[in-house]
Design a protein around this motif. Sequence first.
Motif, PDB file in Angstrom:
ATOM      1  N   SER A  40      41.678  35.978  32.983  1.00  0.00           N
ATOM      2  CA  SER A  40      43.057  36.485  32.873  1.00  0.00           C
ATOM      3  C   SER A  40      43.878  35.632  31.906  1.00  0.00           C
ATOM      4  O   SER A  40      44.647  36.157  31.085  1.00  0.00           O
ATOM      5  N   ASN A  43      41.646  43.977  36.678  1.00  0.00           N
ATOM      6  CA  ASN A  43      41.474  44.022  38.130  1.00  0.00           C
ATOM      7  C   ASN A  43      40.211  44.768  38.554  1.00  0.00           C
ATOM      8  O   ASN A  43      39.792  44.663  39.706  1.00  0.00           O
ATOM      9  N   SER A  55      37.878  42.131  39.785  1.00  0.00           N
ATOM     10  CA  SER A  55      38.415  41.091  40.674  1.00  0.00           C
ATOM     11  C   SER A  55      37.547  40.840  41.898  1.00  0.00           C
ATOM     12  O   SER A  55      37.535  39.726  42.440  1.00  0.00           O
ATOM     13  N   PHE A  86      38.064  34.721  37.564  1.00  0.00           N
ATOM     14  CA  PHE A  86      39.085  35.753  37.333  1.00  0.00           C
ATOM     15  C   PHE A  86      40.324  35.141  36.688  1.00  0.00           C
ATOM     16  O   PHE A  86      40.877  35.697  35.724  1.00  0.00           O
TER      17      PHE A  86
END
Length: 424
Positions: free
Chosen positions: A243, A228, A231, A239
């Motif tokens: 992830s 994060n 982000s 992102f």
Amino acid sequence: MNILGLIVEYNPFHNGHLYHLKKSKEVTKATHTIAIMSGNFLQRGEPALFDKYTRARAAVENGVDLVIELPTMYACQSAEIFAHGSIAMLNSLNCVDCICFGSEEGSVDILSTISDILVREPQEFRSYLKNYLDDGALFPTARSSALFDYISNNNLIDISKEKLLDVLNSSNNILGIEYIKSILRLKSNIKPFTIARVQSEYNSEAIESSICSATAIRKSLKDSSDINTISDVVPLNTFNIISEKISTNFNPMFDEMYYNILTSTIARDVNILNQYFDVNEGIENKIYQSIFTTSSLLDLQLSIKSKRYTLTKIKRILNNILLGITKEDMESVKTMNSMPYTRILAFNDKGREILKKIKINSDIHIVNKFSNISFAINDENFKKLIDYDVKASNIYNLIYYRNNRDLLKGPMDFYISPIYIKQT
């Protein structure tokens, strides 16, 4: 169809890249975009954060239409070789109308003027250069002074000596000049454009706004297990892709992960180290000695670094040893004016339209799958470039798949197909 070429690494694709992509389309009025992207090892002599297909997918999901791999032999070298390989690839497609690159300067006129002088090398410029060299100036200083004298005496552009030095010493300006030099040398019809970089310095390690350098993003991923932290500086598509990769145990890659492989290679190849590209002037002896007195890649790099050899230069040299890139092989491909093949990594529907135009306009071989390359197996340059791409991927994947060994089927270039992203 107005096709824009971009030369990229997207390591990873961040908000600054998205700004550049949108702005480039705007200033060039492009309808379609091609990105020539480095593969699994990059220009500063280090592995990519994530594999080439993952980065290509992020590029297409963020608005690029077609991503083509820049062969490894060009992707990991100096600005001149990197730029020449990239422009030669774009030119070989015979359908690219323009390129647009980011620069600190933001003016293509200044960069084009410098490029033209360096390509033509008029007698007056060469005389200035010789005089400065004879006076004992180092080549970069002599060249800058000679350029200023020639530009001023011929009233080419209004620029101070301090401003010219600043232009010539900025990373993206240097690349931009090399792009334009290659366009001129190839007598290409590709038109260069540039836009100014915004907010963040190229090598800045700080995340201070929504646009930061890729260096800062990589450092954040290296220093923190919390994804994060990036982000706000990458598009949502990027992102989500990062992830997804991390959640499936494909973690970010960093150069020190190859320290053991590299030092083993150096120890094994001690008698032939000077055959690798850019290993000159006896530096192979320093490299060999240093593997016994260092315990990390950074220690090894710093122990070899000197006034003559910058840290980036050392990283490229060590990367050439790691990938086995020899002087003989580089000499045979570094000045090639046309590429024997173009390798597709990812595309969308507009990308399909570009591919159709390439097939009509160019005789370049389009590689979608490695099972399709038998037609060029007797082409020495084709084979050389492809072999290094496969070798680089294999070395990269030995570490990249460390948590997913059951998914590593062998040379993955033979198993992974280009990624198609359907446009909505």
